[in-house]
Design an enzyme around this catalytic site. Sequence first.
Site, PDB file in Angstrom:
ATOM      1  N   CYS A 339      36.655  40.137  32.704  1.00 14.15           N
ATOM      2  CA  CYS A 339      35.454  39.384  33.056  1.00 14.15           C
ATOM      3  C   CYS A 339      34.656  38.826  31.875  1.00 14.15           C
ATOM      4  CB  CYS A 339      34.567  40.132  34.032  1.00 14.15           C
ATOM      5  SG  CYS A 339      34.618  41.905  33.912  1.00 14.15           S
ATOM      6  N   ARG A 368      43.654  50.550  29.303  1.00 17.03           N
ATOM      7  CA  ARG A 368      42.570  51.518  29.409  1.00 17.03           C
ATOM      8  C   ARG A 368      43.118  52.872  29.016  1.00 17.03           C
ATOM      9  NH1 ARG A 368      39.947  49.624  35.238  1.00 17.03           N
ATOM     10  NH2 ARG A 368      39.498  47.504  34.551  1.00 17.03           N
ATOM     11  N   GLN A 386      46.283  42.871  36.189  1.00 17.32           N
ATOM     12  CA  GLN A 386      45.582  42.672  37.459  1.00 17.32           C
ATOM     13  C   GLN A 386      45.813  41.261  37.980  1.00 17.32           C
ATOM     14  OE1 GLN A 386      41.790  43.483  35.490  1.00 17.32           O
ATOM     15  NE2 GLN A 386      41.378  45.017  37.067  1.00 17.32           N
ATOM     16  N   ASP A 388      43.576  39.260  38.807  1.00 13.25           N
ATOM     17  CA  ASP A 388      42.127  39.244  38.662  1.00 13.25           C
ATOM     18  C   ASP A 388      41.588  37.824  38.792  1.00 13.25           C
ATOM     19  OD1 ASP A 388      39.662  40.308  38.160  1.00 13.25           O
ATOM     20  OD2 ASP A 388      39.892  40.333  35.980  1.00 13.25           O
ATOM     21  N   HIS A 390      37.495  35.663  38.872  1.00  9.44           N
ATOM     22  CA  HIS A 390      36.036  35.686  38.969  1.00  9.44           C
ATOM     23  C   HIS A 390      35.580  34.376  39.562  1.00  9.44           C
ATOM     24  CE1 HIS A 390      36.996  38.777  36.002  1.00  9.44           C
ATOM     25  NE2 HIS A 390      36.028  39.422  36.619  1.00  9.44           N
ATOM     26  N   LYS A 470      30.245  46.813  45.710  1.00  8.57           N
ATOM     27  CA  LYS A 470      31.588  46.292  45.958  1.00  8.57           C
ATOM     28  C   LYS A 470      32.076  46.533  47.379  1.00  8.57           C
ATOM     29  CE  LYS A 470      33.550  50.073  43.179  1.00  8.57           C
ATOM     30  NZ  LYS A 470      34.563  50.494  42.238  1.00  8.57           N
TER      31      LYS A 470
END
Length: 643
Positions: A339, A368, A386, A388, A390, A470
């Site tokens: 992000c 991570r 991911q 992912d 946004h 979320k």
Amino acid sequence: MVSIVLPDGTIRSYDGPVSGNDIARDIGPGWTKAALALCVDGTVKDLATVVTRDAAVRLVTAKDSDALALLRHDAAHVMAEAVQELYPETQVTFGPATERGFYYDFARKTPFTPDDLERIEARMRDIVDRDEPIRREVWRREEAIAYFTGRGEKYKAEWVTQLPEGEDISIYRQGQWLDLCRGPHLPSTGRLGKAFRLMKLAGAYWRGDARNEMLQRIYGTCWPDEAQLKAYLNWMEEAERRDHRRLGREMELFHLQEEAVGSVFWHPKGWTLYRTIETYVRRRLAAAGYVEVKTPQLVDRSLWEDSGHWEKFRENMFTVTVGDGKEKEEILAIKPMNCPCHVQIFRQGIKSYRELPLRMAEFGACHRYEPSGALHGLMRVRAFTQDDAHIFCTEEQILSETQDFCILLRIMYHDFGFTDVRVKFSDRPVKRAGSDETWDKAEKALLEASRAAGLEITLNPGEGAFYGPKLEFVLKDALGRDWQCGTLQADFVLPERLNAAYVGVDGAKHRPVMLHRAILGSFERFIGILLEHYAGRMPLWLAPVQIVVATIVSEADSYAEDVTRALCTADLRAVVDTRNEKITLKVREHSLAKVPLLLVVGRREAETRTVALRRLGVKTQEILALDAAVDTLGREAAMPAPG
RNA sequence: GCCGAAGUAGCUCAGGGGUAGAGCAACUGAUUCGUAAUCAGUAGGUCCGGGGUUCAAAUCCCCGCUUCGGCACCA
């Protein structure tokens, strides 16, 4: 006068208060044996409970779904009694029923061993045979504290101290043994039956807090009868057969090794599967109006400080230090998420409201440093990618973007074979960024949007991300297990912290809202879930090898090569097996390898330019002309496509 | 990270102070065969790593690593 209404609508009246036992006896002799508990106005209670006023009453028997929890809770108590008989130095703590059984946490210096489990289980059967009556008593608080303290049961004593004022301190006594417990329980230990089994030993923190001492947990499973116990044990075996780590090895998809803990070595077949999924997601996202980007792996610490991740997750980030070790040293983090980088792209140039919503996707490879004990095959890794994205939008657009996202998500899950999807709503956690007003706004917006999207939501209090509430999408696999995959997070905080802005209709600068969203979650984990869901028998469009062309005699080799070439030209993933082996062996091996389609060719097929098609799990064959086969199979194997 | 268990051939596992074992897989040869195991032979090991005890350690002791089952964590 007390009147009770039974489930069939009949009303019975009594002169005064009446116990569940009385009611059972009154209804009929069979009920005295069958009744395990009493349900009064929807609440399950002990059978001995006395009904003092008019109520809707139901007798709970082993057939009722709420009997299961009762049974399991009793199993936990019987286990605790057995443990304290065998090992008197053990302190009891807590032992609830769970979804598939029960556990009890004990405090004891010496660890329990698997042999102990056998002894305990045998003693439990003794206690069932003793058929000890189970009785509820209500004690005064001081009395209970004194009793447990006197017995050296410091955990129970601590718990009593913290029970809220006004709550009954109920003690359940069975034989010589007793426990502080809210209940309800069965009338006697004999009613438990013997369809239980102690399963495993584990450690668990007192009150679930890692700062507390670790207790020893014994897990067991318990069912109303032997048949159901057996069915459960079979289910466990099936889950083991489907373990993605085992399938990954057997199907030559991937491996893991010590030198790269938590990172996957994808083998050719596994990587083919991975790329197929990636291609599919990419097409779906493109059709849904997303743009794709790629951002750096190594990003200076300052960006993570600005985003707030450094403060909260520094311990879980991989970092790289560069420079001479003196003044010029700088610390870079290997990105744990995408992000902040996406905001950097958004910030390039001045954005107009006309450009919103801007849906920015990335197949972002993240790292991570997950705690060592959390690692688990593909399901929990340290390096993952991911799906992912946004969505930068205005507050007003949250609604329609959420709706669109939910539609996309359902389509994609459906394409992968998941139809049972549940949604959780997680609101503000204790440790969070952003003001309460911002959180009010974000939670309200997300709730409204999910209502508009027609979602049925269960609340998950305090489990939101540190920057926003979320939605979490949980899907159920073929074995009935839950997997949380998708997420949609409304974030008013990061755009502020990283200074993202757009120019509104009014010509002034405004903050966009960021919707963090993923559907699969991580590719690694999703592939693990798919493998277990399908037991490795992937749908045709996903199978790494879709077709094996197997020869019966070497005279058919060159024809088999032709067939394979034709299939590959039609974008099918086909390989040829011309080994000098019997066809029975080839059928067996490729079936075990879970190849969905087998095309067998011998002299006959070579002469007539046909193929004998055998589908995985089907014993019969279809004879098809080669051209027809290429055509049909090509269509059958097509990736589910947008539009 | 914490508690517990385990680590021997590619896989599944036996062996528990005195020469490293089996089945399957692999490899080589023979076999040309019609839908879930053709036959014969061969090869394969840092017994997780490092220390220690011992004449001698896969085996006993200590430390570490990894994996497994949980717990805690999960942006």
